[in-house]
Scaffold this motif. Structure first.
Motif, PDB file in Angstrom:
ATOM      1  N   UNK A  40       1.368   1.189  -1.703  1.00 19.93           N
ATOM      2  CA  UNK A  40       2.672   0.037  -1.890  1.00 19.93           C
ATOM      3  C   UNK A  40       4.015  -0.508  -1.983  1.00 19.93           C
ATOM      4  N   UNK A  41       4.545   1.713  -2.152  1.00 19.59           N
ATOM      5  CA  UNK A  41       5.128   2.047  -1.997  1.00 19.59           C
ATOM      6  C   UNK A  41       6.220   1.712  -0.299  1.00 19.59           C
ATOM      7  N   UNK A  42       5.278   1.621   0.714  1.00 23.65           N
ATOM      8  CA  UNK A  42       5.653   1.433   2.067  1.00 23.65           C
ATOM      9  C   UNK A  42       5.826  -0.584   2.164  1.00 23.65           C
ATOM     10  N   UNK A  43       4.645  -1.265   1.545  1.00 24.89           N
ATOM     11  CA  UNK A  43       5.116  -2.598   1.398  1.00 24.89           C
ATOM     12  C   UNK A  43       6.000  -2.590   1.310  1.00 24.89           C
ATOM     13  N   UNK A  44       6.834  -2.541  -0.063  1.00 26.45           N
ATOM     14  CA  UNK A  44       8.277  -2.563  -0.595  1.00 26.45           C
ATOM     15  C   UNK A  44       9.371  -2.197  -0.122  1.00 26.45           C
ATOM     16  N   UNK A  45       8.879  -0.872   1.291  1.00 25.34           N
ATOM     17  CA  UNK A  45      10.417  -0.932   1.530  1.00 25.34           C
ATOM     18  C   UNK A  45      10.404  -1.894   3.141  1.00 25.34           C
ATOM     19  N   UNK A  46       9.164  -1.967   3.532  1.00 22.70           N
ATOM     20  CA  UNK A  46       9.013  -3.012   4.374  1.00 22.70           C
ATOM     21  C   UNK A  46       8.974  -4.991   4.230  1.00 22.70           C
ATOM     22  N   UNK A  47       9.221  -5.116   2.788  1.00 25.28           N
ATOM     23  CA  UNK A  47       9.169  -7.051   2.181  1.00 25.28           C
ATOM     24  C   UNK A  47      11.345  -6.340   2.336  1.00 25.28           C
TER      25      UNK A  47
END
Length: 47
Positions: A40-47
């Motif tokens: 979830x943390x990586x997905x927030x950074x990419x968005x």
């Protein structure tokens, strides 16, 4: 003739230390939660 059979020898003492599989379920759950958090943390950074 009247004497019974000899009693079995006493059991050996248990091995020292903790069992290897102690806490495996808790470790598995922590790993799943940590993995989901990182995804979830990586997905927030990419968005």
């Amino acid at each position: 003739m009247a004497q019974g059979a000899t009693p079995p020898p006493p059991m050996p003492p248990p091995p020292p230390g903790l069992p290897i599989d102690g806490g495996v379920v808790a470790l598995f759950l922590v790993a799943i939660i940590f993995g989901a958090f990182k995804i979830l943390q990586i997905n927030k950074q990419e968005a």
